[in-house]
Design a protein around this motif. Structure first.
Motif, PDB file in Angstrom:
ATOM      1  N   SER A  99      73.856  32.585  25.798  1.00 40.83           N
ATOM      2  CA  SER A  99      74.428  33.725  26.509  1.00 40.83           C
ATOM      3  C   SER A  99      75.799  34.077  25.936  1.00 40.83           C
ATOM      4  CB  SER A  99      74.535  33.394  27.991  1.00 40.83           C
ATOM      5  OG  SER A  99      75.402  32.302  28.158  1.00 40.83           O
ATOM      6  N   GLU A 100      76.374  35.114  26.506  1.00 33.11           N
ATOM      7  CA  GLU A 100      77.664  35.631  26.068  1.00 33.11           C
ATOM      8  C   GLU A 100      78.728  34.530  25.977  1.00 33.11           C
ATOM      9  OE1 GLU A 100      78.672  38.756  28.680  1.00 33.11           O
ATOM     10  OE2 GLU A 100      80.486  39.261  27.582  1.00 33.11           O
ATOM     11  N   LYS A 101      79.620  34.635  24.997  1.00 32.07           N
ATOM     12  CA  LYS A 101      80.682  33.637  24.887  1.00 32.07           C
ATOM     13  C   LYS A 101      82.059  34.259  25.128  1.00 32.07           C
ATOM     14  CE  LYS A 101      82.747  30.225  21.949  1.00 32.07           C
ATOM     15  NZ  LYS A 101      83.012  29.819  20.579  1.00 32.07           N
ATOM     16  N   PHE A 102      82.878  33.530  25.860  1.00 30.91           N
ATOM     17  CA  PHE A 102      84.230  33.995  26.150  1.00 30.91           C
ATOM     18  C   PHE A 102      85.247  33.168  25.359  1.00 30.91           C
ATOM     19  CE2 PHE A 102      81.807  35.665  29.578  1.00 30.91           C
ATOM     20  CZ  PHE A 102      82.462  36.826  29.958  1.00 30.91           C
ATOM     21  N   ASP A 103      86.468  33.701  25.263  1.00 27.45           N
ATOM     22  CA  ASP A 103      87.541  32.894  24.686  1.00 27.45           C
ATOM     23  C   ASP A 103      87.939  31.804  25.680  1.00 27.45           C
ATOM     24  OD1 ASP A 103      87.794  34.353  22.288  1.00 27.45           O
ATOM     25  OD2 ASP A 103      88.988  35.881  23.295  1.00 27.45           O
ATOM     26  N   VAL A 104      88.072  32.219  26.948  1.00 26.19           N
ATOM     27  CA  VAL A 104      88.550  31.293  27.972  1.00 26.19           C
ATOM     28  C   VAL A 104      87.744  31.464  29.256  1.00 26.19           C
ATOM     29  CG1 VAL A 104      90.581  30.474  29.220  1.00 26.19           C
ATOM     30  CG2 VAL A 104      90.888  31.777  27.123  1.00 26.19           C
ATOM     31  N   ILE A 105      87.336  30.358  29.856  1.00 28.46           N
ATOM     32  CA  ILE A 105      86.800  30.410  31.213  1.00 28.46           C
ATOM     33  C   ILE A 105      87.806  29.693  32.107  1.00 28.46           C
ATOM     34  CG2 ILE A 105      84.984  29.622  32.785  1.00 28.46           C
ATOM     35  CD1 ILE A 105      83.030  29.760  30.430  1.00 28.46           C
ATOM     36  N   VAL A 106      88.247  30.362  33.161  1.00 34.27           N
ATOM     37  CA  VAL A 106      89.165  29.743  34.107  1.00 34.27           C
ATOM     38  C   VAL A 106      88.399  29.479  35.394  1.00 34.27           C
ATOM     39  CG1 VAL A 106      91.325  29.996  35.379  1.00 34.27           C
ATOM     40  CG2 VAL A 106      91.113  31.015  33.108  1.00 34.27           C
ATOM     41  N   VAL A 107      88.405  28.240  35.844  1.00 30.64           N
ATOM     42  CA  VAL A 107      87.685  27.904  37.072  1.00 30.64           C
ATOM     43  C   VAL A 107      88.669  27.844  38.236  1.00 30.64           C
ATOM     44  CG1 VAL A 107      86.164  26.258  38.220  1.00 30.64           C
ATOM     45  CG2 VAL A 107      86.089  26.492  35.729  1.00 30.64           C
TER      46      VAL A 107
END
Ligand SMILES: Cc1cc2nc3c(=O)[nH]c(=O)nc-3n(C[C@H](O)[C@H](O)[C@H](O)COP(=O)(O)OP(=O)(O)OC[C@H]3O[C@@H](n4cnc5c(N)ncnc54)[C@H](O)[C@@H]3O)c2cc1C
Lengths: 432, 274
Positions: free
Chosen positions: A2-10
């Motif tokens: 699936s799509e990739k992000f630079d940053v995931i913030v939880v």
């Protein structure tokens, strides 16, 4: 894939939103994931938001943010059963825009607004989504698994801003289960009260707020504090002690709050108010020694998840924001180097240890431990102070010098001269 | 197949308060949500799309904040979302609302012909259930209300088989396409949206139209001007009184109960009209 992000913030608390905002402002592709119905829907804070760290993120935020009142008076109460020794500072300069020091806020509104600023800067926010675990490949965090169908999502860096419990940090083995003396359990209530009544009772005008920190009988003499803060047309009242004190003294948090609300020193201030919300939350109070590993391969921990709270000064939200900003700056630099390894992200750790955050935590590293181990500070000295003040201010024909002697004598009699000296030295050492 | 769902942003009436002074809903006291019946309507459209293919659009009339429910609809699986938002629409009753929405639907149909319109049974802040049939009447398509199942879509004959809820039981009917359905909650379960939908919704920018973007609009029929309805009074229903608890032995309890029932025996005699 699936799509990739630079940053995931939880987590879209102050830490997560600060980090997402800063990353998005520099053009990174950011996904901010929040489990609540909206950011702040379940978040808890006594309510003092500090100007400085917020201003570094959003200049002149007070013109737009949903704030309650600028705080112009801070009171400290040493409370006994039927008396209180009070000191504090009230300054009208704090009511002026140029000198605003801090504000009372209601987190449900504030967090929502703060997250919306990150969204305006280009971050994508999704609510009602729980991150179940980090996806780890070859010893590196590469994304997160959510509770939604098709719920895996990938990024160069995952930022854990999931708050005090940080289940995700624990899963990665960054920290262990808490010891009961590392966390405080706090319960609080929002009490609606008409603005005019608040202004009258706290001696304020519309755009002025007051905070009261209460020690001593507010926790029935246990290690902890209570607070009472003024919002526009409500009050925040709460009380907490370390989990270990609560267990030892067999306290129930709800009973403690009830006790506080019915205390003769407190009751007249909240009388007639209507209970609007009831909240309970943990505060990480382990301080310096409880701060876990904060950076790994493809992952960093910020805010409460990294246990960044200064319990003595009830500073948490500001440390959350600053740590979020420092993590973001590190990630931006890591992106330039295209290196998201632990050694690259450890720059964040360096920034953190170089900042007021770790310096302050270091200063107080023994405080909680000292006060926990020697409960006399809360359950003996506070009543003694009250008795002393009562004696000192009672006009009964005794010369003042004799009174002072008598007061000193009664204090040393209760604890013994050596002990008093030891107590004073110990307390000074803990906070010096 | 192109299915368009009409959606409305409503205050969550589970929490909303009525202002006792003005007898109007205090809209600040409750968060704004997607009308729950409309969520089922969107879900049904998405289910039918999965079955027969096509596109799901949603349309709403409301203030700019109503884009939030369009995003929510995209989370459920809608492909496009239109919001008609203009001061000229403000203060509309069900008559003016159905007029405005029918104009929006005509405009959407120009982009892509519409095969089916779905609405919720009613909006929870008004409970009238008039907008759906009002739209159908204006578009001159059959209204099918209280739908609990779309049993079959027969695309080649342009027909659907539908189960409708009646006061006692249900009926199965066949309707020609295009038609307009209003759906009950039992029609489906609103599913927990997959993550890709959530991300798409977070990115999604609704298409916003003002009156000027619609065609052949008779402005007199819009908003407050086009609304003959007058709300006389609004009040909270009285709180139900608590029940009575009978104590004692079984015999004593039965006797007490009989006494109580006898006291109120007029409640149990049949009322006959003179
Ligand atoms: C009673 C009380 C009074 C306080 N008073 C003050 C005060 O006056 N001033 C002050 O500065 N600080 C105060 N603090 C401390 C302050 O609240 C915290 O330090 C601050 O909220 C930390 O911010 P955070 O973003 O790290 O964590 P949080 O604010 O806890 O945010 C964490 C977010 O992550 C989300 N989340 C968690 N797990 C997941 C998951 N698995 N998936 C998706 N989302 C997840 C949560 O829903 C939440 O939104 C107080 C704390 C308490 C409990």
């Amino acid at each position: 894939m699936s799509e990739k992000f630079d940053v995931i913030v939880v987590g879209a608390g102050p830490a997560g939103s600060a980090c997402a905002l800063t990353c998005a402002q520099s053009g990174l592709k950011v996904l901010l994931i929040e489990r609540g119905e909206y950011p702040g829907s379940k978040n808890v804070m006594g309510g003092v938001l500090y100007r400085k760290q917020m201003e570094e993120l959003i200049p002149e935020f007070w013109k737009e943010a949903p704030l309650e009142r600028p705080v112009i008076e801070q009171r400290f109460w040493m409370m006994d059963k039927e008396s209180v020794v009070s000191f504090g500072y009230k300054g009208l300069e704090w009511a002026e825009e140029n000198n605003y020091n801090n504000f009372t806020v209601l987190r449900a509104q504030f967090d929502q607004w703060f997250a919306s600023k990150a969204v305006q800067a280009g971050a994508l926010l999704i609510n009602e989504t729980v991150v179940l675990e980090c996806i780890v490949e070859n010893g590196k965090v590469v994304g997160v698994r959510t509770d939604r169908p098709d719920g895996d999502i990938y990024a160069d860096v995952v930022v854990l801003a999931d708050g005090v419990n940080s289940l995700l940090g624990k899963q990665l083995g960054f920290h262990k289960e808490f010891r009961p003396d590392e966390v405080a359990l706090t319960v609080m209530e929002v009490i609606n009260l008409p603005k005019e009544k608040i202004n009258d009772r706290f001696n304020l005008s519309d755009n002025q707020g007051c905070t009261i920190e209460i020690f001593g009988d507010s926790t029935k003499g246990n290690l902890g504090t209570a607070f009472l803060y003024t919002n526009k047309d409500s009050l925040n009242i709460g009380v907490g002690t370390t989990l270990s004190s609560m267990i030892k003294a067999k306290l129930k948090p709800y009973d403690l709050l009830d006790y506080l609300k019915n205390h003769p020193m407190v009751k007249p201030l909240i009388e007639g108010g209507e209970s609007a919300e009831y909240l309970a939350h943990l505060i990480p109070e382990g301080g310096y020694r409880s701060v876990p590993k904060v950076a790994g391969n493809g992952v960093v921990l910020i805010g409460d998840a990294a246990q960044l709270v200064n319990a003595i000064h009830r500073e948490g939200s500001n440390m959350a924001m600053s740590s979020g900003k420092m993590a973001a700056e590190t990630i931006i630099e890591a992106k330039h180097r295209n290196d998201f390894s632990e050694s690259s992200l450890n720059l964040y750790r360096e920034k953190l240890y170089d900042s007021f955050i770790m310096k302050d935590l270091e200063k107080y590293k023994d405080a909680a431990h000292t006060f926990e181990k020697y409960p006399q500070y809360f359950n003996e000295y506070v009543p003694m102070m009250n008795k002393a003040m009562s004696k000192f201010f009672t006009v009964d024909g005794t010369p003042k010098r004799d009174k002072q002697k008598e007061i000193m004598k009664s204090i040393t009699k209760e604890r013994g001269v050596i002990n008093v000296a030891k107590d004073m030295y110990r307390a000074w050492k803990a906070v010096k | 197949m192109h299915i368009v769902v009409c959606v409305k942003q409503v205050p969550d009436t589970k929490i909303i308060k009525i202002n006792p002074k003005t007898n109007t809903l205090d809209r600040r006291s409750a968060p704004a949500i997607l009308n729950p019946y409309d969520a089922h309507a969107v879900q049904e459209a998405v289910r039918l799309k999965k079955l027969v293919g096509g596109t799901v659009s949603v349309v709403s009339m409301g203030p700019p904040q109503a884009t939030a429910i369009i995003k929510k609809s995209v989370e459920i699986g809608a492909d496009e979302g239109y919001l008609i938002s203009d001061r000229a629409f403000a203060g509309a009753d069900t008559l003016a609302t159905s007029y405005a929405l029918s104009k929006a639907l005509e405009r959407i149909a120009k982009i892509k012909p519409i095969d089916m319109v779905i609405c919720g049974k009613h909006a929870i802040d008004g409970d009238t259930g008039q907008v759906g049939p009002g739209i159908a009447r204006r578009l001159d398509i059959p209204p099918v209300t209280n739908v609990i199942e779309v049993t079959e879509v027969i695309e080649k004959d342009k027909k659907v088989v539908i189960k409708r809820k009646l006061t006692s039981g249900y009926e199965i009917i066949q309707a020609q396409l295009p038609c307009l359905l209003t759906v009950e909650k039992e029609i489906n379960e609103v599913e927990y949206s997959p993550l890709p939908n959530m991300i798409r919704a977070a990115k999604y920018e609704s298409i916003i139209w003002t009156v000027a973007d619609l065609e052949n609009v008779d402005k007199v029929q819009l908003g407050l001007k086009g609304s003959p309805t007058i709300v006389g009074k609004m009040f909270s229903p009285p709180k139900p009184e608590g029940g009575i608890r009978l104590e004692g032995t079984a015999n004593e309890q039965v006797n007490k109960l009989m006494d109580l029932l006898m006291e109120k025996k007029e409640l149990f005699t049949l009322q006959t009209t003179k």
